[in-house]
Design a protein around this motif. Structure first.
Motif, PDB file in Angstrom:
ATOM      1  N   LEU A   1       2.077   1.778  -3.529  1.00  0.00           N
ATOM      2  CA  LEU A   1       0.962   2.241  -4.363  1.00  0.00           C
ATOM      3  C   LEU A   1       0.658   3.713  -4.087  1.00  0.00           C
ATOM      4  O   LEU A   1       0.461   4.500  -5.013  1.00  0.00           O
ATOM      5  CB  LEU A   1      -0.276   1.391  -4.120  1.00  0.00           C
ATOM      6  N   ALA A   2       0.666   4.110  -2.819  1.00  0.00           N
ATOM      7  CA  ALA A   2       0.428   5.510  -2.464  1.00  0.00           C
ATOM      8  C   ALA A   2       1.526   6.410  -3.031  1.00  0.00           C
ATOM      9  O   ALA A   2       1.246   7.493  -3.546  1.00  0.00           O
ATOM     10  CB  ALA A   2       0.338   5.660  -0.944  1.00  0.00           C
ATOM     11  N   ALA A   3       2.775   5.950  -2.963  1.00  0.00           N
ATOM     12  CA  ALA A   3       3.879   6.730  -3.521  1.00  0.00           C
ATOM     13  C   ALA A   3       3.748   6.848  -5.033  1.00  0.00           C
ATOM     14  O   ALA A   3       3.985   7.919  -5.610  1.00  0.00           O
ATOM     15  CB  ALA A   3       5.215   6.089  -3.154  1.00  0.00           C
TER      16      ALA A   3
ATOM     17  N   PRO B   1       0.815  -1.224   0.000  1.00  0.00           N
ATOM     18  CA  PRO B   1       0.000   0.000   0.000  1.00  0.00           C
ATOM     19  C   PRO B   1       0.851   1.276   0.000  1.00  0.00           C
ATOM     20  O   PRO B   1       0.485   2.267  -0.623  1.00  0.00           O
ATOM     21  CB  PRO B   1      -0.828  -0.100   1.276  1.00  0.00           C
ATOM     22  N   LEU B   2       1.994   1.246   0.689  1.00  0.00           N
ATOM     23  CA  LEU B   2       2.866   2.419   0.689  1.00  0.00           C
ATOM     24  C   LEU B   2       3.444   2.678  -0.694  1.00  0.00           C
ATOM     25  O   LEU B   2       3.525   3.830  -1.141  1.00  0.00           O
ATOM     26  CB  LEU B   2       3.990   2.255   1.715  1.00  0.00           C
TER      27      LEU B   2
ATOM     28  N   VAL C   1       0.948   6.797  -6.808  1.00  0.00           N
ATOM     29  CA  VAL C   1      -0.137   7.751  -7.074  1.00  0.00           C
ATOM     30  C   VAL C   1       0.353   9.174  -6.834  1.00  0.00           C
ATOM     31  O   VAL C   1       0.089  10.081  -7.632  1.00  0.00           O
ATOM     32  CB  VAL C   1      -1.385   7.436  -6.214  1.00  0.00           C
ATOM     33  N   TRP C   2       1.088   9.383  -5.743  1.00  0.00           N
ATOM     34  CA  TRP C   2       1.601  10.721  -5.421  1.00  0.00           C
ATOM     35  C   TRP C   2       2.482  11.258  -6.556  1.00  0.00           C
ATOM     36  O   TRP C   2       2.345  12.384  -6.982  1.00  0.00           O
ATOM     37  CB  TRP C   2       2.384  10.680  -4.115  1.00  0.00           C
TER      38      TRP C   2
ATOM     39  N   ILE D   1      -6.287  15.344  -4.607  1.00  0.00           N
ATOM     40  CA  ILE D   1      -5.306  15.789  -3.623  1.00  0.00           C
ATOM     41  C   ILE D   1      -5.009  17.244  -3.964  1.00  0.00           C
ATOM     42  O   ILE D   1      -4.454  17.531  -5.022  1.00  0.00           O
ATOM     43  CB  ILE D   1      -4.017  14.943  -3.702  1.00  0.00           C
TER      44      ILE D   1
END
Length: 189
Positions: A10-12, A7-8, A14-15, A101
């Motif tokens: 994937l979040a990175a 998940p980290l 997306v960011w 965001i």
């Protein structure tokens, strides 16, 4: 560890795929004449009246491509595109305003499309600040099409394009009209 790292990661991803600034200006005002020209370009190149399986070609200036694509992009979403035609490649830049965001509200896609021997292929792709090699971009596109159950339609749509010729400021596309493929693709989407 994988349950936390996935998940980290994937979040990175997306960011870094989202951007604080648009690659293409979103607030470009089109004149009435530009909107009418875009409608005319789309109408002149609408193949829906052609018999299925027939071969056709269309030649468009860079300006007309940009007018038509931006007209369609504005109708579909708050987005804009820019296409630049060179002798050996096509540069595509697109921005979609996604206020998910607030610090990074833009999804920017920049691609370079080459057509050696008239066969189009993506030679470079960048999503936000994430560059993807051509092989990874092709693999990712295949996975996205599989995820949406569009693999067959994607291949058929690709088969419709017979030849892509690029000149500075101009693009020519030879294609075989297959309305059922586009209908199926539209229904799937």
């Amino acid at each position: 560890g994988l349950l936390i790292l996935a998940p980290l990661a994937l979040a990175a991803l997306v960011w870094f795929a989202l951007s604080p600034r648009p690659a293409v200006a979103l607030h470009v005002e089109a004149s009435y004449a530009d909107i009418e020209r875009a409608k005319q370009v789309l109408k002149m190149n609408d193949p829906r009246g052609f018999p299925p399986g027939t071969a056709h070609s269309v030649r468009m200036s860079e300006r007309d491509i940009n007018l038509a694509l931006n007209y369609l992009a504005r109708k579909i979403s708050h987005s804009t595109v820019r296409v630049t035609a060179q002798a050996d490649h096509l540069e595509f830049a697109g921005t979609v305003d996604l206020p998910l965001i607030s610090a990074r509200p833009y999804l920017n896609v920049v691609a370079r499309i080459e057509a050696p021997q008239g066969v189009p292929r993506v030679s470079r792709l960048r999503v936000g600040s994430v560059p993807l090699p051509a092989s990874v971009a092709a693999w990712a596109l295949e996975r996205v099409m599989q995820g949406f159950n569009l693999t067959q339609e994607y291949r058929l749509a690709g088969d419709m394009i017979q030849r892509l010729d690029l000149r500075p400021g101009e693009v020519s596309v030879a294609y075989r009209w297959q309305p059922d493929t586009l209908r199926t693709l539209g229904a799937q989407l």
